[in-house]
Design a protein around this motif. Structure first.
Motif, PDB file in Angstrom:
ATOM      1  N   ARG A   7       0.831  -1.205   0.000  1.00 59.73           N
ATOM      2  CA  ARG A   7       0.000   0.000   0.000  1.00 59.73           C
ATOM      3  C   ARG A   7       0.864   1.252   0.000  1.00 59.73           C
ATOM      4  O   ARG A   7       1.833   1.343   0.749  1.00 59.73           O
ATOM      5  CB  ARG A   7      -0.868   0.050   1.267  1.00 59.73           C
ATOM      6  N   VAL A   8       0.484   2.201  -0.854  1.00 59.33           N
ATOM      7  CA  VAL A   8       1.050   3.557  -0.826  1.00 59.33           C
ATOM      8  C   VAL A   8      -0.124   4.492  -0.999  1.00 59.33           C
ATOM      9  O   VAL A   8      -0.801   4.438  -2.029  1.00 59.33           O
ATOM     10  CB  VAL A   8       2.012   3.813  -2.006  1.00 59.33           C
ATOM     11  N   GLY A   9      -0.400   5.354  -0.036  1.00 60.58           N
ATOM     12  CA  GLY A   9      -1.566   6.227  -0.140  1.00 60.58           C
ATOM     13  C   GLY A   9      -2.797   5.401  -0.454  1.00 60.58           C
ATOM     14  O   GLY A   9      -3.047   4.389   0.211  1.00 60.58           O
ATOM     15  N   ASP A  10      -3.548   5.793  -1.506  1.00 59.91           N
ATOM     16  CA  ASP A  10      -4.753   5.015  -1.806  1.00 59.91           C
ATOM     17  C   ASP A  10      -4.508   3.942  -2.874  1.00 59.91           C
ATOM     18  O   ASP A  10      -5.441   3.374  -3.427  1.00 59.91           O
ATOM     19  CB  ASP A  10      -5.938   5.922  -2.167  1.00 59.91           C
ATOM     20  N   LEU A  11      -3.244   3.647  -3.133  1.00 62.26           N
ATOM     21  CA  LEU A  11      -2.896   2.570  -4.070  1.00 62.26           C
ATOM     22  C   LEU A  11      -2.715   1.248  -3.317  1.00 62.26           C
ATOM     23  O   LEU A  11      -2.129   1.221  -2.232  1.00 62.26           O
ATOM     24  CB  LEU A  11      -1.574   2.909  -4.768  1.00 62.26           C
ATOM     25  N   ALA A  12      -3.220   0.182  -3.916  1.00 56.25           N
ATOM     26  CA  ALA A  12      -2.962  -1.163  -3.385  1.00 56.25           C
ATOM     27  C   ALA A  12      -2.449  -2.041  -4.513  1.00 56.25           C
ATOM     28  O   ALA A  12      -3.136  -2.222  -5.528  1.00 56.25           O
ATOM     29  CB  ALA A  12      -4.236  -1.757  -2.796  1.00 56.25           C
ATOM     30  N   VAL A  13      -1.229  -2.543  -4.365  1.00 56.32           N
ATOM     31  CA  VAL A  13      -0.690  -3.499  -5.336  1.00 56.32           C
ATOM     32  C   VAL A  13      -1.059  -4.878  -4.802  1.00 56.32           C
ATOM     33  O   VAL A  13      -0.599  -5.281  -3.732  1.00 56.32           O
ATOM     34  CB  VAL A  13       0.836  -3.352  -5.502  1.00 56.32           C
ATOM     35  N   THR A  14      -1.933  -5.576  -5.543  1.00 52.61           N
ATOM     36  CA  THR A  14      -2.695  -6.659  -4.922  1.00 52.61           C
ATOM     37  C   THR A  14      -2.161  -8.069  -5.167  1.00 52.61           C
ATOM     38  O   THR A  14      -2.751  -9.026  -4.659  1.00 52.61           O
ATOM     39  CB  THR A  14      -4.177  -6.582  -5.374  1.00 52.61           C
ATOM     40  N   GLY A  15      -1.068  -8.229  -5.917  1.00 47.80           N
ATOM     41  CA  GLY A  15      -0.543  -9.580  -6.121  1.00 47.80           C
ATOM     42  C   GLY A  15      -1.645 -10.515  -6.606  1.00 47.80           C
ATOM     43  O   GLY A  15      -2.391 -10.181  -7.527  1.00 47.80           O
TER      44      GLY A  15
END
Ligand code: ZN
Ligand code: ZN
Length: 247
Positions: A184-192
């Motif tokens: 997570r960075v701010g409102d970003l989610a890198v979801t794999g």
């Protein structure tokens, strides 16, 4: 070529398209069997294999996942190797030695193989590699030999929620694998592999046949997506054709 980047909370997020292709015969199944409980038609599933480069205001570089790896990687039995991650990085002016942090969402061969060359060298020689303890504990021997052992001196093992790099957090999201994590960075989610197919956004209860624990994965997916939806998060997905989805 890399997909279009986005700026999120002051961080440039670039989807790096490591490969595009169908699963190989070894594990391919009709789509409705791959996603039990979905109403998906029986048509070919062409996956993208995305890694994400995060560049913050200070120029620090974090890479999330490392793709399918070289011609001899553990993914070669089923994925369209070799991955093009090194070329994707070069296209945005980044050398492997420039990467400060590598987050491995999990140790599946299409996410972790590109961390190590076919001859056993860490590709990102100056990076620390962030991995969950539970994922390490569950690693198969081939993965330990080929991926984890060569990275040993650079491994940074975390347990649960943690800061992986300044401003970048990881959250434990077990089910797909025991130590799966998202970034997570701010409102970003890198979801794999929290979600594999857009059908699971519409209905998180749709299972994926290659989840280690389908029930736990579905519960985690429902809970995490609800949280991300409440935050109107931007998802950066591993396998969708369009890398970004705004919830
Ligand atoms: Zn792509
Ligand atoms: Zn996976």
């Amino acid at each position: 070529m890399p997909h279009e980047p986005k700026i999120v909370s002051g961080v440039e997020v670039t989807p790096l398209c490591d490969a595009v292709g169908a699963m190989g015969e070894a594990i391919r199944r009709p789509l409705p069997e791959m996603f039990p409980g979905s109403a998906l038609p029986d048509e070919p599933w062409v996956l993208h294999f995305h890694c994400y480069l995060l560049r913050d205001w200070a120029g620090r570089l974090t890479l999330v996942d490392t793709g399918i790896g070289g011609p001899g990687s553990l993914a070669s039995s089923w994925a369209p190797v070799p991955g093009t991650l090194p070329g994707e990085l070069a296209a945005v002016g980044v050398a492997p030695a420039d990467v400060d942090t590598v987050i491995l969402t999990h140790l599946h061969s299409d996410h972790a193989s590109g961390a190590v060359s076919d001859d056993g060298r860490p590709i990102f020689e100056n990076a620390r590699y962030v991995l969950q303890q539970a994922e390490l504990d569950a690693a198969e021997s081939a993965t330990l030999d080929r991926v984890v052992t060569p990275l040993k001196a650079q491994l940074h093992v975390v347990d649960g929620d943690a800061e992986a790099a300044p401003g970048v957090r990881v959250h434990l999201t077990p089910g797909h694998t025991p130590g799966h994590q998202i970034a997570r960075v701010g409102d970003l989610a890198v979801t794999g592999d929290l979600v594999l197919h857009p059908a699971q956004l519409a209905d998180p209860a749709v299972r994926y046949v290659y989840d280690d624990d389908q029930e736990r994965a579905a519960a985690t997916r429902a809970a995490v997506l609800a949280e991300l939806r409440a935050a109107r998060a931007l998802l950066a997905t591993a396998h969708f054709a369009d890398p970004f989805v705004r919830l």
